[in-house]
Scaffold this active site. Structure first.
Site, PDB file in Angstrom:
ATOM      1  N   ASP A 417       1.208  -1.127   0.099  1.00  0.00           N
ATOM      2  CA  ASP A 417       0.162   0.270  -0.124  1.00  0.00           C
ATOM      3  C   ASP A 417       0.722   1.130   0.491  1.00  0.00           C
ATOM      4  O   ASP A 417       1.827   0.863   0.599  1.00  0.00           O
ATOM      5  CB  ASP A 417      -1.333  -0.005   1.347  1.00  0.00           C
ATOM      6  CG  ASP A 417      -2.358   1.225   1.325  1.00  0.00           C
ATOM      7  OD1 ASP A 417      -2.843   1.759   0.650  1.00  0.00           O
ATOM      8  OD2 ASP A 417      -1.609   1.766   2.320  1.00  0.00           O
ATOM      9  N   GLU A 470       1.230  -0.925  -4.735  1.00  0.00           N
ATOM     10  CA  GLU A 470       0.048   0.318  -5.478  1.00  0.00           C
ATOM     11  C   GLU A 470       0.724   1.907  -5.787  1.00  0.00           C
ATOM     12  O   GLU A 470       1.187   2.147  -4.799  1.00  0.00           O
ATOM     13  CB  GLU A 470      -0.741   0.564  -4.366  1.00  0.00           C
ATOM     14  CG  GLU A 470      -2.042   1.169  -4.722  1.00  0.00           C
ATOM     15  CD  GLU A 470      -2.244   2.357  -3.243  1.00  0.00           C
ATOM     16  OE1 GLU A 470      -3.263   3.490  -3.571  1.00  0.00           O
ATOM     17  OE2 GLU A 470      -2.086   2.125  -2.899  1.00  0.00           O
TER      18      GLU A 470
END
EC number: 2.4.1.18
Length: 738
Positions: A417, A470
């Site tokens: 993330d 990401e």
């Protein structure tokens, strides 16, 4: 020899004062057994509120001495004429407890473990630090160890010692800064925290950074976990995983939030409770199989104090959330997925952590896990703290977390993330709000080194596992190997494609001619990385509308647009990711406190979208043209990219063995009869997908299942077909074999 004749029975005044005030840095120098210089042992125990203490011979239970109370409340002392293994039988107001003396055990952690930890390269830290159920010298119990180098004193506290930090102070291992203590006879399930005396006083009780299990939030204590005992039956999957997850294999991911995919509800439809891992497996696995996804991706299931963070602010990087069951239950869920041929990817957050006082923030009274300078260590967007990955112990802590999930839980991949926030020191900061790196630049060199090391180590320790970034910037080489100067990720989320394509599809069709390049621009850079096309949870929350509610037009057009968009996505180069609810056209935005609106599947339009997703996945997996060259230019050929007037696109997808699929998209509500498109092979081209088919609740406009070529050159091809293009529809065709 009488006790009164033994010299040195009582510790010195300074030691006594430090014990009473819980400030002693070396409790083992005072407590436990110590030679009396005459062949015997002096035994001391500090047990506030104890009534009496007897010394028993280990094994036989025979009383061999007693520890006398002293003028210092809670301090008991005694003498053994000769050394021997012993137990302490302690009487309390509420009963009696017999156990070995925690201060009779020598140093516990091996020098190699401590060296590798300090170096930042301990590959199995979750079986080293934290609370480890084990036997020492044949005695069962729990070994606690925690890194707190700037603490003056650290104690283990829990129900087992009425949360009294004077009872179990720990031993400091120099120079690593790790504190340790073995508590004999303590059993799994015990709740515990650490009481830490920092440089400036006592801190709020801290949960264990290395906890393998936790209490159910909102409770915040760590729990002693039994060693994992999953009955793994997924050898065949694990052996074949590397082949399943090669860049030329199909990868279609169903993203979900465990707590809100499906729940137990009352008659009014309100959530009564969330399903546990076993119940989820019974419901989710058949559903994912029915829809044909190759993998599921779970939003973070590492324990997190605030459910509204969706797991993206975790505090226990080694513990599955207690909301859904035990660590063994989670392992059994992964095993069940593997037996069903489904891979499991976890979202993982090495970028930042919340500032809850029981967590990592100022863990030992100093900025230990985070940067000390808030210009480096504080995320103002998320009110969180940034890991100082330049510190070897923190680097190793997060590396070990990744390996913990991949190795001990057989997880098939991690989606990392917020990588963009890790790469840049000025991420979301204005001028004057950030600190340059040692070269004066904006790159976070420590985080970059960590990510590259992570990807190299995972390749060695968990072969075939995926590490997905990401990452939303133009950072070069995210998915290139570290040997080539890249970051080494398996894939990068294609955020540019997501933003452009969603912006396009939200336009009224009458205006799409002016946005034509938004759908084609992604092909300009499609081969620069190995990409995943993400329609994730972030796109269906916070006022952005659900995927179907983004679509323009009346109800019929909204569904037609959605089916066309999803078909376009599945036919576009790049692996696929779709968030739960999008596969059947949920109208409302996702809410983590409610389950999906499953009742919508009684309506044919919603059922049709779900049916289309299943068929798209089956076509995607069956035809190599859609997946085995989606990271190289040879797998894609434009036929029509410039028909902005009609909002029509057409291209070929090519497999390695030269078998093409033809994709044609019409993004206007106007049926187009006899639209001519050049194709590479003469003969019949069969429809394998028509997003407007009646089985998807469309208008069923198309080509009756196939069309034959004419000897009319077009679009650089020697033959062509005249196709009926459905309104707001996508066709996928293949040349008939034989």
């Amino acid at each position: 020899m009488s006790v009164s004749n033994v010299k040195g029975l009582m510790p010195g005044r300074q030691d006594i004062e430090a014990l009473i005030t819980a400030r002693h840095r070396d409790p083992f120098s005072v407590l436990g057994p110590h030679p009396d210089g005459q062949g015997g042992l002096i035994i001391r125990a500090f047990l506030p509120q104890a009534l009496s203490v007897r010394v028993l011979a280990r094994g036989s239970g025979e009383q061999i001495a007693s520890l006398d109370s002293t003028h210092v409340p809670g301090l008991f002392v005694g003498h053994l004429a000769r050394p021997q293994a012993y137990e302490l039988q302690t009487s309390w107001a509420g009963g009696e407890h017999t156990s070995e003396d925690p201060y009779s055990f020598g140093p516990l952690l091996g020098e190699l473990d401590l060296y590798l930890f300090a170096e930042g390269n301990h590959r199995d830290l979750s079986r080293c630090l934290g609370a480890q159920v084990m036997a020492v010298d044949g005695i069962p119990g729990v070994r606690f160890s925690v890194w707190a180098p700037n603490a003056q004193r650290v104690s283990v506290v829990g129900d087992f010692n009425i949360w009294d930090g004077r009872r179990h102070p720990m031993r400091l291992r120099h120079p690593s800064g790790v504190w340790e203590l073995f508590i004999p006879r303590l059993e799994p399930g015990a709740a515990y925290k650490y009481e830490i005396l920092g440089p400036h006083g006592i801190l709020p009780l801290k949960a264990d950074p290395m906890a393998l299990a936790t209490q159910l939030p909102p409770e915040t204590a760590s729990k002693v976990a039994v060693p994992l005992a999953v009955e793994w039956q997924d050898d065949a999957w694990m052996q074949a995983r590397a082949a399943h997850q090669r860049p030329d294999a199909p990868l279609s991911i169903y993203e979900l939030h465990v707590g809100s995919w499906q729940c137990e509800v009352d008659d009014a439809g309100d959530v009564e409770r969330q399903y546990n891992w076993h119940e989820l497996a019974e419901r989710l696995i058949p559903y994912v199989q029915q829809l044909g996804f190759t993998h599921i991706e779970l939003m973070p299931i590492m324990e997190h104090p605030f459910g509204g963070s969706w797991g993206y602010q975790p505090l226990s990087q080694f513990a599955p959330s207690a909301r859904y069951g035990s660590p063994d239950d989670f392992g059994a869920f992964v095993n069940a997925c593997h037996l069903a041929g489904i891979g499991v990817i976890l979202d993982w957050v090495p970028a930042h952590f919340p500032n809850d006082e029981h967590g990592l923030a100022q863990f030992d009274g100093t900025a230990l896990y985070e940067y000390d300078n808030p210009l480096e260590g504080f995320h103002k967007d998320w009110n969180t703290l940034i890991y100082n990955l330049g510190r070897t112990e923190v680097h190793g802590f997060m590396l070990a977390s990744a390996l913990h999930w991949l190795k001990h839980f057989h997880v098939d991949g991690l989606r990392v993330d917020a990588v963009a926030s890790m790469l840049y020191r000025d991420y979301s900061r204005d001028a004057g709000e950030w600190v340059p790196n040692r070269h004066g630049g904006r790159e976070n060199l420590e985080a970059i080194d960590f990510l590259r090391h992570l990807n190299d180590v995972v390749a060695l320790e968990a072969p075939g596992a995926l590490i997905i970034a990401e990452e939303s910037t133009a950072w070069p080489g995210v998915s290139k190997s570290t040997a080539e100067g890249g970051l080494g990720f398996s894939y990068k989320w294609n955020m540019g494609w997501m933003h452009d394509s969603l912006h396009y599809i939200q336009q009224d069709p009458v205006y799409r001619a002016h946005h034509h390049n938004e759908l084609s621009f992604g092909l300009v850079y499609a081969w620069s990385e190995r990409f995943i096309l993400p329609i994730s949870h972030d796109e269906v929350v916070h006022g952005k509308h659900s995927l179907i509610d983004k679509m323009p037009g009346d109800r019929w057009q909204k569904f037609a647009n959605l089916r066309a968009y999803l078909s376009f996505m599945w036919a576009h180069p790049g692996k696929k990711l779709l968030f739960m609810g999008c596969e059947f056209g949920q109208w409302r935005e996702w809410n983590h406190d409610q389950q999906l609106d499953w009742y919508l599947l009684q309506y044919p339009e919603h059922k049709g979208v779900q049916k289309l997703i299943g068929d798209l996945n089956r076509v995607y997996r069956k035809h190599p043209a859609l997946h085995d060259q989606d990271d190289v230019a040879q797998g894609f050929e434009w036929l029509i990219g410039d028909d902005a007037t009609n909002s029509v696109y057409a291209w070929l997808r090519w497999s390695k063995d030269g078998k093409p699929l033809l994709v044609v998209a019409n993004f206007t509500p106007v049926p187009r009869e006899g639209y001519r498109i050049g194709v590479p092979f003469a003969g019949t081209w069969e429809e394998v997908i028509n997003s407007d088919a009646d089985l998807y609740a469309g208008s069923n406009y198309g080509n009756g299942g196939g069309v034959s070529t004419d000897n009319r050159p077009s679009h650089g091809q020697s033959v062509s077909v005249a196709l009926n293009l459905p309104p707001l529809g996508v066709l996928i065709l293949r040349p008939q074999e034989g």
